[in-house]
Design an enzyme around this catalytic site. Structure first.
Site, short mmCIF file in Angstrom:
data_model
loop_
_atom_site.label_atom_id
_atom_site.label_comp_id
_atom_site.label_asym_id
_atom_site.label_seq_id
_atom_site.Cartn_x
_atom_site.Cartn_y
_atom_site.Cartn_z
N GLY A 37 0.78 -1.10 -0.01
CA GLY A 37 0.07 0.19 -0.05
C GLY A 37 0.77 1.46 -0.03
O GLY A 37 2.22 1.03 0.14
N LYS A 43 1.70 -0.19 7.23
CA LYS A 43 2.10 -1.63 6.82
C LYS A 43 3.07 -2.23 7.92
O LYS A 43 3.12 -3.01 8.44
CB LYS A 43 3.29 -1.32 5.55
CG LYS A 43 2.54 -0.90 4.25
CD LYS A 43 3.14 -0.73 2.87
CE LYS A 43 4.28 0.37 3.19
NZ LYS A 43 3.66 1.55 3.27
N GLU A 115 9.72 -3.10 4.52
CA GLU A 115 10.27 -2.32 3.47
C GLU A 115 10.87 -3.35 2.41
O GLU A 115 11.99 -3.22 1.72
CB GLU A 115 11.38 -1.46 3.90
CG GLU A 115 11.21 -0.50 5.19
CD GLU A 115 10.16 0.68 4.73
OE1 GLU A 115 9.79 0.51 3.48
OE2 GLU A 115 9.75 1.09 5.68
N ALA A 116 9.97 -4.44 1.95
CA ALA A 116 10.32 -5.36 1.28
C ALA A 116 10.61 -4.96 -0.28
O ALA A 116 11.05 -5.56 -1.08
CB ALA A 116 9.38 -6.69 1.09
N GLN A 117 9.91 -3.60 -0.62
CA GLN A 117 10.35 -3.38 -1.86
C GLN A 117 11.68 -3.08 -2.18
O GLN A 117 12.05 -3.25 -3.56
CB GLN A 117 9.40 -1.94 -2.20
CG GLN A 117 10.26 -0.67 -1.32
CD GLN A 117 9.60 -0.52 -0.08
OE1 GLN A 117 9.08 -1.46 0.39
NE2 GLN A 117 9.77 0.58 0.76
#
Length: 238
Positions: A37, A43, A115-117
């Site tokens: 999101g 998150k 912060e998996a992006q």
């Protein structure tokens, strides 16, 4: 009527899904989930809540983070919640991290990645391997797109591999009141559309006036940031 033999039921040939009895010999696997999101949708708060719920049931978890806004190896929420985590570096093998925990006698039932992006595509593949081969439940949390509205490589790979994709339902509003979806980078009061993909900053104004602001599509396109900066300290737990 002649008795039928289920093992020779001709309708079996119509389906590629094994019968329940045949599935009993298949080893269970973990699940790879991606919760995504825009900024400020909660998150990190959800990541910490899931960790709390899992730990309450006696499960042992590993918390990972990449480029947290605090600049420390921490999963931190803007609501003031925080937990220590392991910082993921660019070349880190996440399977090797879990194997090291096992070698030290520590059980790992689940992995939470905030912060998996910012993960590489290879690291997302490693998380899928942990779910499939080690029966570890993996929960990833992050943005889908960067300040240019392009998908992060890590998020793209999660969209390709995850068992579950979950858009976080906490609505974030643009300054105009419409739902916000675009993570705009603001420098000295102006929206910028070029630069390094990774630039860690918060939503509140900083000394060098680099911050992020969630906008609707219309105002992301036009670059209109509203009459005043977003107040990042509206909610306080103290």
């Amino acid at each position: 009527m002649e008795p039928t033999n289920p093992s020779t039921d001709p309708t079996d040939a119509l389906s590629s899904v094994p019968a329940a009895g045949a599935r009993r010999g298949v080893a269970p696997t973990g699940r790879l989930r991606f919760f995504f999101g825009p900024m400020d949708c909660g998150k990190s708060t959800l990541a910490l809540q899931i960790d709390h719920n899992q730990a309450r049931q006696g499960r042992s978890g590993l918390l990972l983070v990449r480029h947290d806004r605090s600049g420390t190896p921490t999963i931190s929420s803007r609501m003031g919640l925080a937990r220590n985590a392991v910082e993921v570096h660019e070349d880190m093998d996440l399977c090797a991290v879990v194997r090291q925990r096992w070698a030290e006698g520590t059980r790992v039932d689940y992995v939470i990645v905030d912060e998996a992006q910012f993960l590489s595509a290879d690291q997302v593949d490693q998380l899928a391997e942990l779910a499939d081969d080690a029966q570890v439940d993996v929960y990833c949390f992050g943005l889908a797109t960067d300040f240019r509205s392009a998908m992060f490589p890590g998020s793209r790979r999660l969209f390709e591999l995850a068992d579950e994709l979950n858009a976080i339902q906490v609505e974030v509003l643009c300054w105009c009141g419409h739902p916000g979806r675009f993570n705009a980078r603001v420098h000295d009061g102006e929206l910028v559309r070029a630069g390094d993909t990774v630039l860690v900053a918060d939503t509140a104004p900083t000394a060098d006036e680099v911050r992020y602001q969630v906008l609707c599509r219309r105002h992301y396109r036009t670059g209109e940031l509203g009459p005043h900066p977003v107040n990042g300290r509206q909610l306080s737990l103290t």
